[in-house]
Design an enzyme around this catalytic site. Sequence first.
Site, short mmCIF file in Angstrom:
data_model
loop_
_atom_site.label_atom_id
_atom_site.label_comp_id
_atom_site.label_asym_id
_atom_site.label_seq_id
_atom_site.Cartn_x
_atom_site.Cartn_y
_atom_site.Cartn_z
N SER A 4 -5.98 -53.51 -26.45
CA SER A 4 -5.30 -53.55 -27.71
C SER A 4 -4.91 -54.85 -28.44
O SER A 4 -5.82 -55.53 -28.44
CB SER A 4 -4.17 -52.67 -27.50
OG SER A 4 -3.47 -52.24 -28.74
N GLU B 279 -9.63 -42.28 -31.62
CA GLU B 279 -8.37 -43.35 -31.75
C GLU B 279 -8.98 -43.85 -33.22
O GLU B 279 -9.86 -44.02 -33.61
CB GLU B 279 -8.17 -43.81 -30.87
CG GLU B 279 -9.11 -45.07 -30.39
CD GLU B 279 -8.84 -46.29 -29.54
OE1 GLU B 279 -7.80 -46.66 -29.49
OE2 GLU B 279 -9.48 -46.79 -28.59
N HIS C 81 -5.27 -44.13 -26.85
CA HIS C 81 -5.52 -45.43 -26.93
C HIS C 81 -5.06 -46.14 -25.66
O HIS C 81 -3.88 -45.73 -24.86
CB HIS C 81 -4.52 -45.95 -28.12
CG HIS C 81 -4.59 -47.28 -28.31
ND1 HIS C 81 -5.67 -48.22 -28.67
CD2 HIS C 81 -3.54 -48.33 -28.27
CE1 HIS C 81 -5.57 -49.43 -28.82
NE2 HIS C 81 -4.00 -49.70 -28.39
#
Length: 318
Positions: free
Chosen positions: A163, A258, A288
Amino acid sequence: MSSGDASPRVLTIEGPGSWRSRALNLVLRLASGSTLNPDADFAALRERYERMDARCFPLHRSVRREAVDCDGVPAHWVSVPQSLPGRTLFYLHGGSFAFRFPHAQTAFAARLCRQLRASALVPDYRLAPEHPFPAAPDDCERAWRWALAHGCRPGNTVFVGDSAGGTLSLVTLNRSLRNGEPLPACAVLLSPAVDCTLASPSLTDNHRFDAVISMPRLLALREGYVPSPELYRHPDVSPFFADFTGFPPLFMQAGSTELLRDEALRVADKACAAGVDVEVELWPSVPHAFQLAAFLPEAALAMKRITAFVVARTGWVP
């Protein structure tokens, strides 16, 4: 690989996804249903998240976590009994630039260390909104320079980021390349956020399916991290706008449903056009950063595929 007409290798994993993944999506949707606003009490949220993190992700007794000071940046080494000297994962954790999940992220790093017989250096970079850009990339760059100065061999090192950590991995690679500094053997990026202008089509196409991230949440987090809209296209904020010429091999995984799906695809297209060795995998119906949830069968398979990519680029015997 020649530039210009090259395309990245994109593998779409087939199937409906496991029942565990679908169940986790439901739980996450309920847990993250409240809207995050820029005036939220981030310190209180961090305490809440970290209590939940410690409860849900207990660390195995074999995992060793040792604090270290990387030239003013707090960090820790993660190792397991299988770790061999000289193999390093430079792991930049996710958390939307505002949060950290020490147990879940350490457990993920330990699983990867176990697979690759490596140790992981995990910088605890400063968090927004108390410390907005460029605090996080400055800390990551400083920690990487410290690692290089303390015996970390670039050719025996792999960047890993999930991320926001994937974003920071790309930014650190770009800064190092432009400064003429050594680069790692390759980088593994899990659902990186690469374009702060929020131009990826999946941000709209997948808004009904993403159980973790929403557009209002992204907007609030962007406001806390980036002090001015004039910085949205800066490559240290949005690595999509970097020049990828000279980057090491990149391996990316993202969920097909996502919001950040197309972030990975867009950076893969641009990097491949610059001659970079790039592979992308899209996984069905996973949340995610699903790789951190060890109980998911998809996470175990994803770990094997990450391992195969790293071994092929480093020559490590797993």
